[in-house]
Design an enzyme around this catalytic site. Structure first.
Site, PDB file in Angstrom:
ATOM      1  N   TRP A  17       0.831  -1.197   0.000  1.00  0.00           N
ATOM      2  CA  TRP A  17       0.000   0.000   0.000  1.00  0.00           C
ATOM      3  C   TRP A  17       0.859   1.237   0.000  1.00  0.00           C
ATOM      4  O   TRP A  17       2.048   1.189   0.302  1.00  0.00           O
ATOM      5  CB  TRP A  17      -1.047  -0.010   1.130  1.00  0.00           C
ATOM      6  CG  TRP A  17      -0.556  -0.267   2.550  1.00  0.00           C
ATOM      7  CD1 TRP A  17       0.690  -0.636   2.953  1.00  0.00           C
ATOM      8  CD2 TRP A  17      -1.353  -0.182   3.735  1.00  0.00           C
ATOM      9  NE1 TRP A  17       0.731  -0.797   4.312  1.00  0.00           N
ATOM     10  CE2 TRP A  17      -0.508  -0.522   4.833  1.00  0.00           C
ATOM     11  CE3 TRP A  17      -2.671   0.138   4.001  1.00  0.00           C
ATOM     12  CZ2 TRP A  17      -0.955  -0.535   6.153  1.00  0.00           C
ATOM     13  CZ3 TRP A  17      -3.101   0.128   5.313  1.00  0.00           C
ATOM     14  CH2 TRP A  17      -2.265  -0.212   6.370  1.00  0.00           C
ATOM     15  N   HIS A  62     -14.455  26.416  -3.863  1.00  0.00           N
ATOM     16  CA  HIS A  62     -13.098  26.664  -4.365  1.00  0.00           C
ATOM     17  C   HIS A  62     -12.875  28.154  -4.608  1.00  0.00           C
ATOM     18  O   HIS A  62     -11.768  28.650  -4.479  1.00  0.00           O
ATOM     19  CB  HIS A  62     -12.901  25.870  -5.649  1.00  0.00           C
ATOM     20  CG  HIS A  62     -11.608  26.085  -6.362  1.00  0.00           C
ATOM     21  ND1 HIS A  62     -10.397  26.121  -5.707  1.00  0.00           N
ATOM     22  CD2 HIS A  62     -11.326  26.270  -7.678  1.00  0.00           C
ATOM     23  CE1 HIS A  62      -9.436  26.301  -6.602  1.00  0.00           C
ATOM     24  NE2 HIS A  62      -9.964  26.419  -7.794  1.00  0.00           N
ATOM     25  N   HIS A 113     -14.579  30.049 -13.131  1.00  0.00           N
ATOM     26  CA  HIS A 113     -14.576  29.936 -11.674  1.00  0.00           C
ATOM     27  C   HIS A 113     -15.516  30.971 -11.053  1.00  0.00           C
ATOM     28  O   HIS A 113     -16.371  30.652 -10.222  1.00  0.00           O
ATOM     29  CB  HIS A 113     -13.157  30.116 -11.137  1.00  0.00           C
ATOM     30  CG  HIS A 113     -12.248  28.969 -11.455  1.00  0.00           C
ATOM     31  ND1 HIS A 113     -11.622  28.822 -12.671  1.00  0.00           N
ATOM     32  CD2 HIS A 113     -11.876  27.897 -10.723  1.00  0.00           C
ATOM     33  CE1 HIS A 113     -10.892  27.711 -12.659  1.00  0.00           C
ATOM     34  NE2 HIS A 113     -11.032  27.130 -11.490  1.00  0.00           N
TER      35      HIS A 113
HETATM   36  C1  23J Z   1      -6.411  28.192  -8.423  1.00  0.00           C
HETATM   37  C2  23J Z   1      -6.262  29.452  -8.924  1.00  0.00           C
HETATM   38  C3  23J Z   1      -6.600  29.721 -10.227  1.00  0.00           C
HETATM   39  C4  23J Z   1      -7.108  28.700 -11.000  1.00  0.00           C
HETATM   40  C5  23J Z   1      -7.264  27.397 -10.507  1.00  0.00           C
HETATM   41  C6  23J Z   1      -6.909  27.174  -9.207  1.00  0.00           C
HETATM   42  C7  23J Z   1      -7.816  26.296 -11.346  1.00  0.00           C
HETATM   43  O1  23J Z   1      -7.895  26.377 -12.535  1.00  0.00           O
HETATM   44  C8  23J Z   1      -8.394  25.083 -10.718  1.00  0.00           C
HETATM   45  O2  23J Z   1      -7.849  23.981 -10.852  1.00  0.00           O
HETATM   46  O3  23J Z   1      -9.454  25.212 -10.126  1.00  0.00           O
HETATM   47  S1  23J Z   1      -7.534  29.064 -12.657  1.00  0.00           S
HETATM   48 MN    MN Z   2      -9.760  23.059 -10.178  1.00  0.00          MN
END
Ligand code: 23J
Ligand code: MN
Length: 259
Positions: free
Chosen positions: A63, A81, A209
């Protein structure tokens, strides 16, 4: 009725008239990760470390432990996020209702345009063009942008230049249209993130986003095998790991589709 649907599902899978397509890229130290400007914290690559391998650390078992950023390889973007999605109680990997993790997919093929122009932007006009042929995108379904980007080498996949990455993605007005006029479930791509490489220059920046997550909608990045899906009719299964307060996670994305 429901029992009949599920009985038909498994018998059609056994008969080979329904197929499971894996939309997931392999997860290893070689899996490309997003690069951000150096003033920001970087996302660590995937790392695998053996705990034991049928040896004195564990004589009958093999593992590993693994570590990576939540947004590594084929991964799910939860609403939390992004700053615009942080207040949705049901917008984190452990709180998303499971009923939202199985849904229909609309696949928009812009591979030709993306091959011609790495900065190609999907627009609402292009979506309406697709709808004229395939029908209106229903609320609560995925829109998956096929670019064939997953067929590129790691270097051409990230496609960095001095002025940042050059990869296709959605325009600002396209994200407004899909969030507000179509009320989709989420937006999925073959590229490293849901936004175009140059999206840091857009207004607002990172519209996939910014606008998906402000509307409690999801993202899927680094998908592959979208060329094996029909424009409509496939169902995708997308449960992220149930990380408590997670912003996303690598996952296995499976599509069910008729042959
Ligand atoms: C963190 C900051 C900017 C971006 C991202 C992450 C991603 O594209 C993601 O993987 O969520 S653009
Ligand atoms: Mn992402």
């Amino acid at each position: 009725m429901t029992t009949e649907t599920l009985t038909n599902l498994v018998s059609e899978m056994a008969a080979g008239s329904l197929r499971v397509v894996d939309l997931t890229v392999p997860l290893s130290a070689a899996t490309p990760v997003i690069g951000l400007p150096e003033e920001f914290s970087p996302s660590p690559a995937f790392k695998l470390e053996q705990i034991s391998h049928y040896d004195d650390r564990g004589p009958a078992w093999y593992w590993n432990s693994f570590s990576c950023g939540e947004h590594t390889g084929t991964h799910f973007d939860a609403p939390g996020h992004w700053i615009t999605g942080q207040d949705y109680a049901d917008g984190y990997t452990d709180t998303i209702p499971p009923g939202k993790l199985v849904a229909a997919a609309n696949v928009i093929d812009v591979s030709t345009e993306s091959a011609e122009n790495p900065d190609f932007l999907l627009t609402s006009d292009r979506i309406r063009e697709w709808e004229a042929v395939h029908g209106r995108i229903a609320a609560g379904t995925w829109v998956l942008m096929r670019t064939d980007w997953s067929k590129r080498t790691a270097e051409d996949f990230l496609n960095y230049a001095e002025d940042g990455p050059h990869t296709p993605g959605p325009s600002v007005e396209c994200m407004e249209f899909l969030a507000h006029d179509r009320d989709i479930l989420g937006f999925g791509v073959e590229t490293v993130g849901t936004d175009a490489g140059q999206a840091f220059t857009f207004d607002p920046a990172f519209p996939a986003h910014q606008l998906m997550h402000s509307n409690n909608k999801f993202g899927l990045a680094s998908l592959t095998n979208l060329d094996q899906l029909p424009p409509t009719g496939a169902v995708i299964i997308t449960p992220p790991l149930k990380i408590v307060t997670g912003s996303g996670s690598p996952l296995r994305v499976l599509a069910l589709t008729s042959v």
